[in-house]
Scaffold this active site. Structure first.
Site, PDB file in Angstrom:
ATOM      1  N   ASN A  37     104.596 -16.081  63.644  1.00 20.66           N
ATOM      2  CA  ASN A  37     105.156 -16.103  65.007  1.00 20.66           C
ATOM      3  C   ASN A  37     105.998 -17.358  65.271  1.00 20.66           C
ATOM      4  O   ASN A  37     105.486 -18.480  65.179  1.00 20.66           O
ATOM      5  CB  ASN A  37     103.984 -16.037  66.000  1.00 20.66           C
ATOM      6  CG  ASN A  37     104.371 -15.399  67.312  1.00 20.66           C
ATOM      7  OD1 ASN A  37     105.523 -15.006  67.523  1.00 20.66           O
ATOM      8  ND2 ASN A  37     103.402 -15.280  68.203  1.00 20.66           N
ATOM      9  N   HIS A 122      92.217  -6.600  75.119  1.00 20.31           N
ATOM     10  CA  HIS A 122      92.515  -7.724  76.017  1.00 20.31           C
ATOM     11  C   HIS A 122      92.562  -7.273  77.462  1.00 20.31           C
ATOM     12  O   HIS A 122      93.477  -6.542  77.855  1.00 20.31           O
ATOM     13  CB  HIS A 122      93.894  -8.299  75.701  1.00 20.31           C
ATOM     14  CG  HIS A 122      93.939  -9.124  74.460  1.00 20.31           C
ATOM     15  ND1 HIS A 122      94.827 -10.152  74.291  1.00 20.31           N
ATOM     16  CD2 HIS A 122      93.203  -9.087  73.328  1.00 20.31           C
ATOM     17  CE1 HIS A 122      94.630 -10.701  73.105  1.00 20.31           C
ATOM     18  NE2 HIS A 122      93.661 -10.065  72.495  1.00 20.31           N
ATOM     19  N   ARG A 147      88.033  -8.843  75.552  1.00 22.97           N
ATOM     20  CA  ARG A 147      88.326 -10.257  75.807  1.00 22.97           C
ATOM     21  C   ARG A 147      88.865 -10.371  77.223  1.00 22.97           C
ATOM     22  O   ARG A 147      89.752  -9.603  77.617  1.00 22.97           O
ATOM     23  CB  ARG A 147      89.379 -10.734  74.802  1.00 22.97           C
ATOM     24  CG  ARG A 147      89.648 -12.220  74.878  1.00 22.97           C
ATOM     25  CD  ARG A 147      90.793 -12.630  73.963  1.00 22.97           C
ATOM     26  NE  ARG A 147      92.044 -12.677  74.684  1.00 22.97           N
ATOM     27  CZ  ARG A 147      93.128 -13.382  74.312  1.00 22.97           C
ATOM     28  NH1 ARG A 147      93.091 -14.075  73.192  1.00 22.97           N
ATOM     29  NH2 ARG A 147      94.220 -13.381  75.010  1.00 22.97           N
ATOM     30  N   ASP A 210      88.910 -16.634  74.974  1.00 21.55           N
ATOM     31  CA  ASP A 210      89.679 -17.520  74.096  1.00 21.55           C
ATOM     32  C   ASP A 210      90.073 -18.774  74.875  1.00 21.55           C
ATOM     33  O   ASP A 210      90.804 -18.693  75.864  1.00 21.55           O
ATOM     34  CB  ASP A 210      90.941 -16.763  73.631  1.00 21.55           C
ATOM     35  CG  ASP A 210      91.715 -17.501  72.536  1.00 21.55           C
ATOM     36  OD1 ASP A 210      91.364 -18.655  72.243  1.00 21.55           O
ATOM     37  OD2 ASP A 210      92.653 -16.900  71.985  1.00 21.55           O
ATOM     38  N   GLU A 236      86.183 -18.429  71.731  1.00 22.81           N
ATOM     39  CA  GLU A 236      87.118 -18.625  70.618  1.00 22.81           C
ATOM     40  C   GLU A 236      87.902 -19.927  70.770  1.00 22.81           C
ATOM     41  O   GLU A 236      88.285 -20.302  71.883  1.00 22.81           O
ATOM     42  CB  GLU A 236      88.080 -17.434  70.605  1.00 22.81           C
ATOM     43  CG  GLU A 236      89.182 -17.545  69.578  1.00 22.81           C
ATOM     44  CD  GLU A 236      90.226 -16.452  69.742  1.00 22.81           C
ATOM     45  OE1 GLU A 236      89.951 -15.423  70.393  1.00 22.81           O
ATOM     46  OE2 GLU A 236      91.339 -16.650  69.232  1.00 22.81           O
ATOM     47  N   ARG A 283      88.113 -16.147  62.062  1.00 25.14           N
ATOM     48  CA  ARG A 283      89.225 -15.312  62.540  1.00 25.14           C
ATOM     49  C   ARG A 283      90.434 -15.277  61.605  1.00 25.14           C
ATOM     50  O   ARG A 283      91.411 -14.583  61.866  1.00 25.14           O
ATOM     51  CB  ARG A 283      89.666 -15.830  63.915  1.00 25.14           C
ATOM     52  CG  ARG A 283      88.655 -15.440  64.919  1.00 25.14           C
ATOM     53  CD  ARG A 283      88.991 -15.603  66.331  1.00 25.14           C
ATOM     54  NE  ARG A 283      90.316 -15.321  66.812  1.00 25.14           N
ATOM     55  CZ  ARG A 283      90.857 -14.122  66.985  1.00 25.14           C
ATOM     56  NH1 ARG A 283      90.176 -13.041  66.649  1.00 25.14           N
ATOM     57  NH2 ARG A 283      92.072 -13.990  67.477  1.00 25.14           N
ATOM     58  N   HIS A 312      92.050 -12.089  63.627  1.00 25.76           N
ATOM     59  CA  HIS A 312      93.162 -12.134  64.578  1.00 25.76           C
ATOM     60  C   HIS A 312      93.906 -10.792  64.520  1.00 25.76           C
ATOM     61  O   HIS A 312      94.138 -10.246  63.450  1.00 25.76           O
ATOM     62  CB  HIS A 312      94.083 -13.261  64.099  1.00 25.76           C
ATOM     63  CG  HIS A 312      95.182 -13.635  65.015  1.00 25.76           C
ATOM     64  ND1 HIS A 312      96.268 -14.352  64.589  1.00 25.76           N
ATOM     65  CD2 HIS A 312      95.386 -13.409  66.329  1.00 25.76           C
ATOM     66  CE1 HIS A 312      97.093 -14.572  65.602  1.00 25.76           C
ATOM     67  NE2 HIS A 312      96.580 -14.008  66.675  1.00 25.76           N
ATOM     68  N   ASP A 316     101.723 -10.098  67.182  1.00 25.53           N
ATOM     69  CA  ASP A 316     102.582 -10.696  66.159  1.00 25.53           C
ATOM     70  C   ASP A 316     102.098 -10.397  64.741  1.00 25.53           C
ATOM     71  O   ASP A 316     102.737 -10.805  63.774  1.00 25.53           O
ATOM     72  CB  ASP A 316     102.747 -12.210  66.381  1.00 25.53           C
ATOM     73  CG  ASP A 316     101.439 -12.934  66.644  1.00 25.53           C
ATOM     74  OD1 ASP A 316     100.747 -12.585  67.607  1.00 25.53           O
ATOM     75  OD2 ASP A 316     101.124 -13.861  65.880  1.00 25.53           O
TER      76      ASP A 316
HETATM   77  O1  KDG Z   1     100.823 -16.158  67.346  1.00 27.50           O
HETATM   78  C1  KDG Z   1      99.889 -16.627  68.238  1.00 27.50           C
HETATM   79  C2  KDG Z   1      99.266 -15.533  69.058  1.00 27.50           C
HETATM   80  O2  KDG Z   1      98.936 -14.424  68.291  1.00 27.50           O
HETATM   81  C3  KDG Z   1      98.044 -16.089  69.698  1.00 27.50           C
HETATM   82  O3  KDG Z   1      98.419 -16.905  70.738  1.00 27.50           O
HETATM   83  C4  KDG Z   1      97.143 -15.021  70.204  1.00 27.50           C
HETATM   84  O4  KDG Z   1      95.321 -16.560  70.501  1.00 27.50           O
HETATM   85  C5  KDG Z   1      95.706 -15.431  70.285  1.00 27.50           C
HETATM   86  C6  KDG Z   1      94.708 -14.397  70.061  1.00 27.50           C
HETATM   87  O5  KDG Z   1      93.530 -14.738  70.054  1.00 27.50           O
HETATM   88  O6  KDG Z   1      95.096 -13.252  69.885  1.00 27.50           O
HETATM   89 MG    MG Z   2      93.242 -16.781  69.868  1.00 27.86          MG
END
Ligand code: KDG
Ligand code: MG
Length: 402
Positions: A37, A122, A147, A210, A236, A283, A312, A316
């Site tokens: 990203n 999310h 989340r 997070d 997180e 992650r 993750h 992205d």
């Molecule tokens: O590239 C960075 C994002 O994917 C990030 O900010 C997303 O923190 C993130 C998550 O937990 O998905």
């Molecule tokens: Mg994150």
């Protein structure tokens, strides 16, 4: 059998993706995700200039040797650009091996351990009420884990919360936008958010949060403690992990489970966190940490310390990476959970894939390789557009952790 050609494909069907296509002289090709990203073209250049010329003519079935050649053989090791480039090649080679064998990659890894991967979605809101609505809507869609992130009164913009309800894309077109950050406001607000969410939906769904590296270790410890009554699945990235020891302090103060590692690129970034059992979920995912070959080593190391995976899975990470993650998660014995920020229909059209969400679980059929493809003609219609994650500043203007 030989690698005949390797090409990098950059496309922006709403956001940038870099994909590697490894073509063999056996008429079989494989795909790998090389998206980093905000640094997409750095990885493409690394691949085009320094990796691909060294690989043509090699046997694509020698996955381990090619991995060692690119990692151990190089004087300059590790780092996000290098490890993303290695990951893309590695994924593509596993895809080829699966296609040659007529088997899904999870079968090559050791076969299924489960029917599907529990995901977390999310739920975001500009305020508590909007966040709670988003939690309800995720439950209605079958999500078992959610989340929750919400805007903080007094801050104009907060990480993980879009300006519009619904879909949230972390990178924004153009140069990096600047956002302001105030830890005291965030710490006052966040336990209250989870109190209200639990009041609204009870203790059935798993809830995650997070903190995105914004806290010092002692602040993270205090947040973890304050969240204990709401029984989170995890907290997180509570604090930056360059100094892995920092997590020891958090651990001494709270039983809220901890997750870290989406920005790690190798086992060496999480070795101490795992071996000292300072985190519960790792992650680090396939695209940013050397591919299936290296992440398998991380997962195995984690397994003997009772640490589970929690890859993750933001937007992205392309569908190519998600397909690899689904294959990996179907196999890995210490799978914990998979993040899922679903891609839009245009991304899905550029990357047709077999995996799908069913009742809160990612599942896939018994298809050869990773079970994902790229429509190169469609991809070519969406050229690269510069885009970045925002940067954060404190109230006094000083840069803060992202
Ligand atoms: O590239 C960075 C994002 O994917 C990030 O900010 C997303 O923190 C993130 C998550 O937990 O998905
Ligand atoms: Mg994150």
């Amino acid at each position: 059998m030989k690698i005949e050609q390797i090409k990098t494909i950059v496309t922006c069907p709403g956001r940038n993706f870099v994909t590697v296509k490894v073509v063999t002289d056996a008429g079989v090709y494989g795909l790998g995700d090389a998206t980093l990203n905000g640094r997409e073209l750095a990885v493409r250049t690394y691949l085009d200039e320094h990796v691909i010329p060294c690989l043509t003519g090699r046997d694509p079935r020698r996955i381990e040797d090619i991995w060692q050649y690119l990692y151990r053989g190089a004087y300059w090791r590790r780092g996000p650009v290098t490890m993303t480039a290695i990951a893309a090649i590695d994924m593509a080679l596993w895809d080829i091996l699966g296609k040659l064998a007529g088997m899904p990659v999870y079968q090559l890894l050791g076969g299924r351990s489960r029917h599907g991967l529990m995901v977390y979605g999310h739920a975001t809101g500009r305020d508590h009420a909007e966040a709670i609505d988003a939690v309800h809507s995720h439950i209605a869609q079958g999500y078992k884990a959610i989340r929750v992130q919400s805007g903080v009164p007094g801050l104009s913009k907060v990480y993980g919360v879009g300006t519009q309800p619904g879909h949230y894309e972390p990178a924004q077109k153009g140069l990096p936008p600047e956002e302001s950050w105030d830890t005291a406001l965030y710490l006052r607000h966040t336990p209250e958010l989870f109190r209200k969410v639990r009041e609204a939906v009870g203790f059935g769904p798993h809830l995650l949060h997070d903190a995105h590296h914004r806290l010092t270790p002692i602040e993270a410890a205090s947040l973890g403690k304050a969240l204990e009554p709401f029984s989170l699945f995890w907290l997180e990235d509570a604090t930056p992990a360059e100094n892995q020891e920092a997590f020891r302090l958090i651990r001494q103060h709270t039983t809220t489970p901890l997750a870290a590692g989406e920005i790690f690129n190798s086992l060496w970034d999480c070795k101490d966190l795992i071996s000292h059992q300072l985190i519960d979920y790792i992650r680090t995912t396939i695209v940013h940490a050397g591919g299936i070959t290296h992440v398998r080593r991380i997962a195995d190391f984690a397994a003997i310390h009772q640490v589970r995976t929690g890859f993750h899975g933001a937007t992205d990470l392309s569908p190519v990476c998600m397909a690899a993650a689904v294959n990996f998660g179907l196999w890995t014995p210490n799978f914990g959970i998979q993040e899922l920020m679903p891609h839009g229909s245009l991304v899905d059209a550029v990357f047709p894939h077999n995996y799908r969400l069913e009742d809160g679980y990612l599942v896939m059929d018994d298809v050869p390789g990773l079970g994902v493809d790229i429509d190169e003609r469609l991809a070519a219609r969406y050229p690269y557009e510069r885009a970045y994650l925002p940067v954060a500043r404190l109230r006094d203007g000083a840069m803060w952790n992202w």
